[in-house]
Design an enzyme around this catalytic site. Structure first.
Site, PDB file in Angstrom:
ATOM      1  N   ASP A  28       0.668  -1.140   0.051  1.00 43.72           N
ATOM      2  CA  ASP A  28      -0.132   0.112   0.058  1.00 43.72           C
ATOM      3  C   ASP A  28       0.697   1.216   0.075  1.00 43.72           C
ATOM      4  O   ASP A  28       1.545   1.575   1.119  1.00 43.72           O
ATOM      5  CB  ASP A  28      -1.219   0.216   1.157  1.00 43.72           C
ATOM      6  CG  ASP A  28      -1.978   1.084   1.120  1.00 43.72           C
ATOM      7  OD1 ASP A  28      -1.970   1.961   0.328  1.00 43.72           O
ATOM      8  OD2 ASP A  28      -2.841   1.199   2.201  1.00 43.72           O
TER       9      ASP A  28
ATOM     10  N   HIS B 156      -0.270   4.148  -0.064  1.00 42.32           N
ATOM     11  CA  HIS B 156      -1.157   5.128   0.507  1.00 42.32           C
ATOM     12  C   HIS B 156      -1.018   6.464  -0.023  1.00 42.32           C
ATOM     13  O   HIS B 156      -1.268   7.559   0.531  1.00 42.32           O
ATOM     14  CB  HIS B 156      -0.535   5.411   2.050  1.00 42.32           C
ATOM     15  CG  HIS B 156      -1.529   5.087   3.270  1.00 42.32           C
ATOM     16  ND1 HIS B 156      -1.724   6.219   4.061  1.00 42.32           N
ATOM     17  CD2 HIS B 156      -2.359   4.412   3.287  1.00 42.32           C
ATOM     18  CE1 HIS B 156      -2.609   5.788   4.993  1.00 42.32           C
ATOM     19  NE2 HIS B 156      -3.094   4.577   4.498  1.00 42.32           N
TER      20      HIS B 156
ATOM     21  N   GLU C 237      -0.831  -0.496  -4.397  1.00 36.38           N
ATOM     22  CA  GLU C 237      -2.061   0.080  -4.112  1.00 36.38           C
ATOM     23  C   GLU C 237      -1.900   1.554  -3.929  1.00 36.38           C
ATOM     24  O   GLU C 237      -0.953   2.102  -3.335  1.00 36.38           O
ATOM     25  CB  GLU C 237      -2.770  -0.451  -2.865  1.00 36.38           C
ATOM     26  CG  GLU C 237      -3.979   0.194  -2.419  1.00 36.38           C
ATOM     27  CD  GLU C 237      -4.415  -0.527  -1.101  1.00 36.38           C
ATOM     28  OE1 GLU C 237      -5.061   0.233  -0.256  1.00 36.38           O
ATOM     29  OE2 GLU C 237      -4.339  -1.696  -0.938  1.00 36.38           O
TER      30      GLU C 237
ATOM     31  N   GLU D  49     -10.090   3.341  -3.567  1.00 32.68           N
ATOM     32  CA  GLU D  49     -10.667   3.692  -1.986  1.00 32.68           C
ATOM     33  C   GLU D  49     -11.044   4.896  -1.907  1.00 32.68           C
ATOM     34  O   GLU D  49     -11.936   4.922  -0.857  1.00 32.68           O
ATOM     35  CB  GLU D  49      -9.661   3.155  -1.109  1.00 32.68           C
ATOM     36  CG  GLU D  49      -8.407   3.922  -0.717  1.00 32.68           C
ATOM     37  CD  GLU D  49      -7.239   3.491   0.361  1.00 32.68           C
ATOM     38  OE1 GLU D  49      -7.246   3.932   1.348  1.00 32.68           O
ATOM     39  OE2 GLU D  49      -6.714   2.419   0.043  1.00 32.68           O
TER      40      GLU D  49
ATOM     41  N   HIS E  47     -11.975  -2.073  -0.335  1.00 31.35           N
ATOM     42  CA  HIS E  47     -11.025  -1.574   0.937  1.00 31.35           C
ATOM     43  C   HIS E  47     -11.872  -1.838   2.140  1.00 31.35           C
ATOM     44  O   HIS E  47     -13.251  -1.563   2.128  1.00 31.35           O
ATOM     45  CB  HIS E  47     -10.800  -0.029   0.627  1.00 31.35           C
ATOM     46  CG  HIS E  47      -9.994   0.783   1.608  1.00 31.35           C
ATOM     47  ND1 HIS E  47     -10.839   1.616   2.315  1.00 31.35           N
ATOM     48  CD2 HIS E  47      -8.932   0.847   1.803  1.00 31.35           C
ATOM     49  CE1 HIS E  47      -9.884   2.143   3.265  1.00 31.35           C
ATOM     50  NE2 HIS E  47      -8.797   1.737   2.881  1.00 31.35           N
TER      51      HIS E  47
END
Length: 390
Positions: free
Chosen positions: A196, A198, A223, A249, A299
Site C-alpha cells: 500500500d 497510501h 495500491e 478506495e 477496501h
C-alpha cells in the site's frame, strides 16, 4: 413498515472511532445496523447522519433504492466523502432490515451466492496501528510477516513506502526493495504480498521508481501509488508498471469510478462500501468494473459491521478477487459485534443468518466511548518541514 428513527453509536477503537448507524422501525424489535466509520471525521459523519434522519423518517426501509435516492438527491448539494459515508452506513442498515424481514441473508438479496468462501488478507500485526504504519526495517517486516503467515493467512499487505515528495531518493528506493525481497524470502513464493503506497509519492515518476525497485519481490499488486486526485498520473503508472496496480478506495460513488474504469486507470478497483454509497452503489461499481475486465479488492480497514457487509458483498460479487480485513485492530474486536460466522485466517465462509446476521452488544459500545482521533498523519512531514501525504 416505516422508519421511526436513525441514530449514530460511537465506539472508540484507538486509531479511529467506529461509527455504527442504527435504524429503528415501527415493527417491534426490528432494527437494522450499518457502519459509517470515516477516519478522523467522526463528529462530521455523526452530524451528517443527524441531518439525514428527517428525510427518511416515515419511509419504508425496505425500499432501499428509493431511500438512497432521497438521501442523495433531496439534500440538493451533492455529497462528498462525509455525506456519502453517512449514507453508506444507513443504507447498510436498510439491507439488514430487509433481510431480517424476509428471513434471508443479505447476500441472497444482492444476487445470490457466487462462491463457497471469500478469500481475505490482513495487515502486519493484524491491524495494530504501530505494526501497520511504523514497520521501517527488514527485521521488523519479516518478524510481523512471519507471524501473520503462521496464523494461516496466505496473503498480506504492508505499508513500507516512506513519506515522499516529487522524486524518490535512490536510498529510499533501494531500502524498500531490500525490505520486500527479505519479506519474500522469509514467507516463500506461495504467499501473496501487496504494498500500500497510501498515495504517498507526489508524482507518477516517484511512484514508478519505487515500483521498479519492487519488481523482484513478485507482488500481487501495489495500491494507490499516487494521490487519488491525480487520475492522469495513476493511468500513466498503470500503463508502465510491471506490477498490477490497485486503486479507488478514495473514489466516491460510481460517477467518480466511471472515468477511471473507462480509462483503465487501474487493474484492480478498491471501492470501500462504507464510503462509496453502500452495498447497492458498490454493486453498481462492480458491474462497471466487470464490464471493463477489472477485478475488485474492496477496501476495508474499518470496524466489524463493515467487515460483515464486505462479506455479503464478496459472496455475491463474481469479480471480487480478495477482501481486506482488520479483525485484530483492537483486542476486543470480536466483542462488540457477534458475527454470523467464525472468522478464519485467510478465508470467510458463507453466512446464513437473516440480514447481515450481526448481534450488536451495546454495552461494549458504551464501554468504549468517543475519544479524539489519534492524529498519526501529523507524522507526514519531510525533514525540511514540507507537508506530504500520509
Amino acid at each position: 413498515m416505516k422508519i421511526t428513527s436513525i441514530t449514530a453509536r460511537i465506539c472508540n477503537a484507538e486509531m479511529r472511532n467506529w461509527i455504527f448507524a442504527r435504524v429503528e422501525t415501527d415493527q417491534p424489535g426490528l432494527v437494522g445496523w450499518g457502519e459509517a466509520t470515516l477516519e478522523f471525521k467522526t463528529r462530521a459523519v455523526m452530524g451528517a447522519i443527524e441531518d439525514i434522519q428527517p428525510m427518511l423518517v416515515g419511509l419504508d426501509p425496505r425500499d432501499i433504492e428509493q431511500c438512497t435516492q432521497v438521501m442523495t438527491r433531496h439534500g440538493f448539494w451533492r455529497m462528498g466523502v462525509i455525506g456519502m459515508t453517512a449514507i453508506s452506513g444507513i443504507e447498510m442498515a436498510l439491507w439488514d432490515i430487509l433481510g431480517k424481514d424476509l428471513g434471508v441473508p443479505v447476500w441472497r438479496l444482492l444476487g445470490g451466492k457466487v462462491r463457497e468462501h471469500l478469500r481475505t488478507y490482513t495487515h502486519l500485526g493484524l491491524g495494530d496501528m504501530r505494526a501497520v504504519y511504523e514497520t521501517e526495517t527488514s527485521a521488523s517486516l519479516v518478524e510481523h510477516g512471519r507471524r501473520v503467515v503462521q496464523l494461516g493467512y496466505d496473503a498480506i499487505k504492508v505499508v513500507c513506502v516512506p513519506y515522499t515528495h516529487y522524486l524518490a531518493p535512490n536510498a529510499d528506493v533501494d531500502r524498500v526493495g531490500r525490505m520486500l525481497n527479505d519479506l519474500r524470502e522469509a514467507v516463500g513464493p506461495g504467499i501473496d504480498i501487496m504494498v500500500d503506497f497510501h498515495g504517498r509519492p507526489a508524482s507518477a515518476a516517484a511512484a514508478m521508481a519505487y515500483i521498479e525497485g519492487m519488481r523482484d519481490a513478485r507482488l500481487m499488486f501495489v495500491e494507490e501509488p499516487v494521490p487519488p486526485e491525480d487520475a492522469a498520473g495513476l493511468a500513466a503508472v498503470t500503463r508502465q508498471s510491471p506490477v498490477p496496480v490497485a486503486s479507488g478506495e478514495r473514489l466516491i460513488g460510481r460517477r467518480e469510478f466511471e472515468p477511471a474504469i473507462r480509462d483503465r486507470a487501474f487493474h484492480i478497483a478498491q471501492p470501500d462500501i462504507c464510503h462509496v454509497g453502500g452495498l447497492g452503489e458498490a454493486k453498481k461499481v462492480a458491474a462497471m468494473a466487470e464490464t471493463a475486465g477489472i477485478g475488485l479488492a474492496p477496501h476495508n480497514p474499518l470496524g466489524p459491521i463493515a467487515g460483515v457487509a464486505a462479506l455479503h458483498f464478496g459472496v455475491s460479487t463474481p469479480n471480487v478477487i480478495i477482501q481486506e480485513e482488520m479483525s485484530g485492530a483492537v483486542p476486543w474486536y470480536g466483542d462488540v459485534v457477534q458475527w454470523p460466522i467464525e472468522r478464519k485466517a485467510g478465508r470467510w465462509d458463507v453466512p446464513h443468518k437473516p440480514g447481515l446476521g450481526v448481534e450488536v452488544d451495546e454495552k461494549v459500545i458504551d464501554a468504549h466511548p468517543f475519544a479524539p482521533d489519534i492524529l498519526h498523519p501529523r507524522a507526514a512531514v519531510m525533514a525540511d518541514g514540507t507537508i506530504v501525504d500520509w
